[in-house]
Enzyme design. Structure first.
Site, short mmCIF file in Angstrom:
data_model
loop_
_atom_site.label_atom_id
_atom_site.label_comp_id
_atom_site.label_asym_id
_atom_site.label_seq_id
_atom_site.Cartn_x
_atom_site.Cartn_y
_atom_site.Cartn_z
N CYS A 7 6.07 -1.97 -5.79
CA CYS A 7 4.83 -1.81 -5.03
C CYS A 7 4.00 -3.09 -5.09
O CYS A 7 3.69 -3.58 -6.17
CB CYS A 7 4.05 -0.63 -5.61
SG CYS A 7 2.34 -0.52 -5.05
N CYS A 18 0.84 -2.83 -7.05
CA CYS A 18 1.15 -2.75 -8.49
C CYS A 18 1.43 -4.13 -9.06
O CYS A 18 1.03 -4.45 -10.19
CB CYS A 18 2.34 -1.83 -8.73
SG CYS A 18 2.06 -0.10 -8.27
#
Length: 646
Positions: free
Chosen positions: A75, A78
């Site tokens: 991600c 992330c």
């Protein structure tokens, strides 16, 4: 008759095996995707790494609170958030006996059951588990921030609330000092305390709590915070400036200490210097050390060693040119249906509608090497359902895959979407690639009709909105779809160009971002060396040539089977058969499994099984009655007597 019944039983048995396996209880071992993952944290960070083996034994029934980041290693948000989380863990490392900063990678298939159970719908998601939390507590959702200070302030508010609710009794008291005089401050202090500090601060300040937590392990001193709304105590001690620091010694008169720098570090150093002047050496409490979970009952993380073994990707692969790789498509599909969708605890309502559309497009247009019966079977089962749990969906995919193996044409590895490091590219690149392929081949197959020109785009929109794990990425795409008027696309060629333009817009936004692979820069696609005619001399796009380029690259005929298994197969002939099936809907031989039978609707397989068993029993009874009848007739003739009178 006997041959017919045996064949029918074999067919029905196989269908029953698929059904039973799909909806059975949880299997002993979770489904292993084989797609290698590498977490964003390691043992050198101050972040404790959790996984399926140690999660519950760590966060439950502990004297410490646990602040856990549920993240996904591919991600983009992330990736950007990981340095903040590491810095935050370092920043409050001195508080580690009060609250533990941890993380669990939901991209690891082993952790799938945990992330699904704790209802992780997007990444990253922060959850706080209270002191002595017990199952089935799913933790308290905590807002994520982009800087360490905001995270620390949010945590302090949470810890203060914990104490107000009667938890954390062994922690230092960070609640404001409520008394209106100081004569009894020593009553609650332990015998080891030589100096007692009162830090006066404004009501919106968290400075006192920060310093208390930073220095709580120093046994010779104690600190309490006093808010400016404690007017009587402030007036009594003539405090008019905030922050102000008042110190008491057991055998000394109280005195104010001047705070040179009114910050967390400044107050810390002020107290440290004062203690040094009294002959007390204060060791730094915030030094960061490499560590794992300190409780011997906690199981150490197994991610690192396993991932190193699982990776197994030769680093010498060099991809030259601009190709569409079958392994990239299959890996994106595999991760999507075997990991990302099953993360949802329950799929219903709009999510279920989005899932049905997604499976329908995949079943019709995804080019699996060995036929689409795998995707068609899953689609047909889901079509009859109004809801399904993520766990059920995972078991369905797994059981159908086991019965119809092999499904995929090669190993689980990225080729064109391979990043220079594990955290780069991978699944997001694969998902973009898959939808480009789907929208192009939908356009090719449906070129003579304008029916549902946005079918693939709408499917992509629904999938990203409801299932794509990166929350920020999903939100950006939904906003972009609205801003760029995706709903106005009126023909299949424009749908190809809309997705191409959207992808380039994302590339422009992410160029130079921390998530960008340094070896694979975010460019405006296609590159000039791959399509010299895609741009006019002034640098603007020649969209007609761009469309031709995209159709050439992403068509079934353009698929590159590099490192796929069974290279000697006639790929061209197989793709031709698939295209004929998609256009004419006459190719049904791929829908045969084993003993040359067609898959029935799974929802009525049990009824068919029971019905066939009853028919078989009736046939057996009929044969038995006939044999008895013949035997009795033979005996009567042998005796030469009338049948009705014997």
């Amino acid at each position: 008759m006997d041959h017919f019944n045996i064949g029918l039983l074999l067919k029905l048995s196989l269908i029953s095996i698929i059904t039973v396996n799909s909806y059975a209880a949880v299997l002993n071992e979770p489904y292993q995707s084989q797609i290698p993952t590498q977490g964003l944290y390691n043992a050198s960070d101050s972040v404790v790494i959790l996984n399926v083996t140690n999660f519950k034994s760590s966060v439950y029934e502990d004297t410490k609170g646990w602040l856990v980041e549920f993240y996904n290693s591919w991600c983009g948000f992330c990736l950007r958030f990981a340095p903040v989380w590491k810095e935050f863990a370092n920043d409050i490392y001195a508080w580690r006996d009060i609250v533990v900063v941890a993380a669990i990678d939901c991209a690891d298939d082993d952790n799938n059951p945990i992330c699904r159970e704790y209802e992780i719908m997007h990444y990253p998601m922060l959850k706080y588990f209270s002191v002595n939390a017990h199952s089935p507590s799913l933790g308290l959702l905590m807002e994520k921030y982009d800087n360490v200070n905001e995270l620390r302030y949010s945590l302090i508010d949470l810890l203060e609330r914990e104490q107000q609710e009667g938890r954390g009794s062994s922690w230092p008291n960070i609640a404001p000092y409520r008394n209106y005089e100081t004569s009894n401050i020593w009553k609650a202090a332990s015998n080891t305390v030589k100096y007692f500090f009162l830090l006066f601060e404004r009501t919106d300040s968290r400075l006192g709590a920060e310093v208390i937590l930073d220095m709580h392990k120093i046994k010779v001193l104690q600190i309490r915070r006093v808010l400016s709304n404690n007017e009587l105590l402030c007036d009594t001690n003539k405090v008019t400036n905030f922050p102000s620091l008042l110190v008491f010694g057991r055998n000394e008169t109280q005195k104010f200490i001047k705070i040179k720098v009114p910050t967390r570090e400044g107050v810390y150093n002020t107290i440290k210097e004062f203690m040094f002047s009294k002959g007390e050496i204060i060791q730094d409490q915030s030094s960061v050390k490499s560590h794992s979970i300190e409780n011997e009952n906690h199981k150490p993380s197994i991610n690192s060693s396993k991932q190193l073994v699982a990776t197994g990707r030769p680093e010498s692969i060099e991809v030259i040119g601009d190709h569409l790789y079958q392994l990239d498509l299959e890996n994106a599909l595999r991760y999507s249906i075997s990991h990302e969708i099953p993360l949802h605890k329950m799929i219903n309502n709009e999510k279920m509608d989005a899932l049905k559309k997604y499976l329908n497009v995949l079943a019709e247009y995804f080019p699996l090497r060995h036929g689409n019966i795998f995707l068609e079977t899953i689609r047909d089962i889901i079509k009859k359902r109004s809801n399904i749990s993520g766990e059920e969906f995972s078991q369905l995919v797994k059981s159908v895959e086991e019965e119809m193996s092999p499904i995929y044409s090669g190993p689980s590895k990225w080729i064109g979407c391979k990043g220079s490091k594990e955290r780069y590219r991978g699944y997001p690149c694969g998902l973009w690639t898959m939808f480009h392929m789907l929208v192009v081949n939908y356009a090719i197959v449906n070129k003579d009709t304008e029916h549902e020109p946005r079918k693939v785009l709408d499917t992509m929109h629904g999938y990203i909105q409801h299932f794509f794990g990166c929350a920020d990425c999903s939100q950006h795409f939904i906003q972009m779809a609205s801003k760029n008027k995706m709903s106005d696309v009126s023909n299949v060629n424009d749908s190809i160009l809309w997705l191409w333009a959207a992808h380039n817009e994302v590339n422009a936004r992410l160029a130079g971002d921390d998530t960008e692979d340094p070896n694979h820069k975010k460019i405006q696609y296609p590159a000039a060396e791959h399509c010299p005619t895609c741009r006019y001399e002034n640098g603007t796009w020649n969209e007609e040539n761009v469309l031709d380029y995209l159709k050439t690259k992403y068509s079934y005929k353009g698929i590159n089977y590099y490192e796929s298994i069974d290279k000697r197969r006639d790929n061209t002939n197989k793709m031709k058969i698939r295209q004929e099936r998609l256009v004419l809907s006459k190719y049904t031989n791929n829908k045969k499994i084993g003993w040359d039978f067609t898959i029935f609707d799974i929802s009525i397989c049990v009824v068919l099984y029971v019905a066939s068993a009853i028919i078989l029993i009736l046939v057996c009874i009929k044969f038995a009655v006939k044999r008895t009848y013949r035997k009795r007739t033979y005996v009567s003739l042998f005796k030469k007597c009338d049948f009705y009178f014997c």
